[in-house]
Write an enzyme that holds these catalytic residues in place. Structure first.
Site, short mmCIF file in Angstrom:
data_model
loop_
_atom_site.label_atom_id
_atom_site.label_comp_id
_atom_site.label_asym_id
_atom_site.label_seq_id
_atom_site.Cartn_x
_atom_site.Cartn_y
_atom_site.Cartn_z
N GLU A 110 36.97 -9.60 50.34
CA GLU A 110 37.72 -11.08 51.21
C GLU A 110 38.81 -11.11 50.62
O GLU A 110 40.05 -11.88 50.84
CB GLU A 110 36.65 -12.26 50.86
CG GLU A 110 35.60 -12.80 51.56
CD GLU A 110 34.47 -11.81 51.53
OE1 GLU A 110 34.09 -11.04 50.31
OE2 GLU A 110 33.40 -11.78 52.21
N HIS B 109 24.49 -18.33 53.90
CA HIS B 109 25.44 -17.93 54.93
C HIS B 109 25.34 -19.25 55.44
O HIS B 109 25.35 -19.05 56.66
CB HIS B 109 24.52 -16.67 55.31
CG HIS B 109 24.69 -15.53 54.46
ND1 HIS B 109 24.67 -15.61 53.71
CD2 HIS B 109 25.16 -14.78 54.37
CE1 HIS B 109 23.99 -14.13 52.63
NE2 HIS B 109 25.07 -13.85 53.98
#
Lengths: 325, 402
Positions: free
Chosen positions: A60, A129
């Site tokens: 990321e 998530h």
């Protein structure tokens, strides 16, 4: 008008902007060859080639760092963070660098970039998530925060985010990807910072975001038909900038505010709206402000538990019936 | 205490038909109650034995108060909550509901309190349809609509007939709308009393004659009567602090500062009231300059928000058009307003040791409207007399030189 799914609207929005402006590039994990793990970006690689549509390593920080550098040097990148939970991995760059660059450089450097991310629960992905983290982003000065509920808004607000001169966090609700809706043909650009009134009622004003907009509409239908409680439903669409004018106007009409939030309760976005309403239209309120939120817990992955955690149509109906007289 | 009619808040127990230890059947008379509206007999809701009597004969209790406890026959536990039921004439669901109802009715939401105040209504006059009898916004609005225009300023607007053919409509600007709102509210809620005295402006005129021309040349504007009156009123207010106060329901807030509101007409386009702060003790020339400055800036639309705040007493000057007397409306929470009207030469009888004579003197009315909740006529009259005496006796000529 064409009927598109929420996920097709993502690709349509990106494609519209890439066609319009060569400076728009798109990068993320598995976004090019695979068309996105949620299939939100199918066809973009074929259409615009590997130079403008890039697969990145599973980092990321690499994705966001590259996007920031690209924006600093004249491009208008769209970066995808697969799950919004993973924003935490690159939050230093988002909250400290990207959000503050215009200010720290005295306006010499603007960062016209968009970070798209799949946000929220309802898909049994568990505690790491499934989080709705729009309130994280809302808490950082220097970021704009958008969270659409309908395919047309996905395309129109994504286009507006790309054209905005400053960083925008674009939260797509992952359980809405399969949802279908009419999307205007041709170029479609919406306006950031505008809420939409989806339903007018006289007893209470429900303010909701993303997935919760659909549940609020479902609850409003039942409340009207079965319990004689008529509700206004406002889709906030954009947390920063926030369309306080529309929200306050609709609250004044009914005298009651109910927020329906997917983010966990503490410091959820509805708390800010409740505070603004209490400040600015206290003397128009006909009862306490009601917040319906996910409780302050890690989200369970088991279906029954998850369904009991995130506000459901039934829970919204029940809480409004209990608290609005 | 059962709810005996929607607008009743309490009742007096006039007679107990049973005493502690007596057996009682369901629906047998338990006690008599008297309210503003009704006297009636209240039957027992259940059969049993009267275990406790908590409110004695002659005592008044709020609706929902527990009056007695009936222990069910053969029962082990007292049934405190179901102490009495409502009489058949005015059924209520249960004592518990009535208790909650009393609370719910006394707790008003912000919008309900505001609407009640705006329409000058009493919550007790409105039936609540919300949970536990709570008064909702809709209840107030329905009450106002039903009551019609006769008693209220707001519905009166809807009672205005449509413009006849040939008539024009004149839309109200913001100042007009706000003035309308404030005046109607003041008129509806404040009991106004008007008092007036005549003052002899000879000494004021003498000062204006002696120094007026020079003043105008030096300052660039003419010296009117207003600064003299403002100066006298400010000094008098220090001696009569209850007129320099705010009415706050159960007490007056006496202000330390004397901040005079000066009503300024905007050439028929509305009225503004800028405030001359700390007028008490201010020298006459400063008062004159400040009043002129406020009035000019009001007409030029250049007042700052700060210029309009903290007013403690208002002066309305209507003399320019030759008025004799003006009954001004008070701006709550202020408790009084002074109106000054035209100063005109009049034949005045002067009483003297060698008999009365007639003289020509400049005379003007000083009229004060005061809030009779805050002060009485004698206090107001003494204040007016103080202002009059100052105008007639102070050495204005010297004060004008500063």
């Amino acid at each position: 008008m064409a009927e598109l799914t929420y996920r097709e609207a993502v690709a349509a929005g990106i494609a519209q902007e890439m066609e319009r402006d060569d400076c728009v590039v798109f990068l993320g994990e598995d976004v090019a060859a695979a068309g996105g793990v949620f299939k939100t970006t199918v066809g973009l690689l074929e259409k615009f080639g590997p130079k403008r549509v890039r697969d990145c390593p599973i980092s990321e920080q690499a994705i966001i760092g590259a996007a920031m550098g690209a924006a600093m040097t004249g491009l208008r990148p769209i970066a995808e963070i697969m799950f919004s939970d993973f924003l935490a991995v690159c939050w230093d760059m988002v909250a400290n660098e990207i959000a503050k660059t215009r200010y720290m450089t005295n306006g010499q450097i603007a960062l016209p970039l968009v970070i798209r991310t799949a946000n929220g629960g309802g898909s049994r992905f568990g505690a790491q998530h499934s989080q709705a983290v729009e309130n994280w982003a809302m808490a950082v000065p220097g970021l704009k925060v958008v969270a659409p509920a309908f395919p047309a808004d996905v395309k129109g607000l994504l286009a507006a985010a790309v054209r905005d001169p400053d960083p925008v966090l674009f939260f797509e609700q992952k359980s809405l990807y399969a949802m279908k809706g009419e999307v205007p043909d041709g170029e479609h650009v919406d306006k950031l910072g505008t809420a939409k009134v989806l339903r007018q009622g006289k007893d209470c004003t429900i303010v909701a975001l993303a997935l919760m907009v659909h549940r609020a509409l479902g609850a409003a239908e039942i409340l009207e038909k079965e319990h004689g409680i008529s509700c206004t439903v406002v889709d906030v669409r954009s947390l920063v900038p926030l369309d306080t004018k529309t929200i306050l106007g609709e609250v004044v009409k009914t005298g009651r505010l109910v927020t329906v939030e997917e983010n966990p309760r503490l410091c959820g976005w509805g708390a800010e709206i409740a505070s603004i309403v209490a400040d600015e239209c206290f003397w128009d309120l006909d009862g306490p402000i009601v917040r319906i939120t996910t409780p302050h817990v890690p989200l369970p992955s088991a279906d029954l538990l998850e369904d009991n955690t995130i506000p459901s149509v039934d829970r919204i109906v029940r809480e409004i019936r209990e608290k609005i007289d | 205490m059962p709810q005996l009619g929607e607008t009743v808040a309490e009742g007096t127990v006039t007679k107990w038909h049973k005493k502690v230890g007596d057996a009682i059947k369901a629906d047998e008379a338990l006690f008599d109650v008297e309210t503003d509206k009704v006297s009636t007999e209240v039957p027992a809701p259940v059969a049993g034995v009267v275990a406790e009597i908590l409110v004695q004969e002659g005592a008044t209790a709020k609706v929902g108060t527990r009056l007695a406890v009936i222990r069910e026959a053969g029962g082990q536990a007292a049934r405190p909550a179901v102490s009495v039921a409502a009489p058949a004439t005015a059924p209520t669901p249960s004592v518990a509901a009535a208790t909650a109802g009393a609370d719910a009715r006394s707790r008003l939401s912000p919008v309900v309190s505001r609407l009640l105040a705006e329409h000058g209504l009493d919550a007790r006059a409105i039936a609540g349809t919300g949970r536990d009898g709570r008064i909702t916004r809709e209840d107030v609005l329905a009450h106002v609509a039903q009551r019609g225009g006769a008693q209220s300023s707001a519905p009166a607007q809807s009672a205005v007939p449509a413009a006849a053919s040939g008539a024009e409509t004149a839309p109200l600007n913001t100042i007009r709308k706000r003035t309308a709102e404030h005046m109607a509210k003041s008129w509806a809620t404040v009991p106004h009393v008007l008092q007036a005295v005549e003052a002899d402006f000879s000494r004021v005129d003498a000062a204006r004659r002696a120094g007026g021309e020079q003043w105008k040349q030096r300052e660039g504007f003419a010296l009117t009567y207003l600064p003299f009156i403002a100066s006298a009123a400010a000094a008098a207010l220090v001696k009569f602090p209850r007129l320099n106060s705010s009415f706050a329901g159960d007490h007056l807030v006496l202000h330390r500062r004397v901040n005079l509101g000066i009503a300024v007409d905007l050439n028929f386009e509305g009225l503004m009231v800028p405030v001359l702060k700390d007028a008490a003790g201010m020298a006459l020339p400063r008062v004159a300059r400040a009043v002129h400055d406020l009035a000019s800036r009001a007409r030029a639309g250049k007042l700052r928000p700060d210029d309009m705040t903290e007013c403690t007493y208002t002066i309305s000057n209507n003399g320019a058009f030759g008025t004799l007397l003006t009954a001004a409306i008070i701006t709550p929470p202020q408790v009084a307003v002074l109106s000054t009207d035209a100063v005109r030469k009049r034949a005045v009888v002067i009483e003297g040791g060698q008999g009365d004579t007639v003289a020509v003197r400049p005379v003007g009315m000083l009229a004060q409207s005061f809030d009779h909740r805050a002060v009485d006529g004698a206090y107001s009259a003494a204040f007016l007399n103080e202002v009059k005496t100052m105008l007639e006796t102070r050495d204005w000529q010297r004060e004008l030189q500063g």
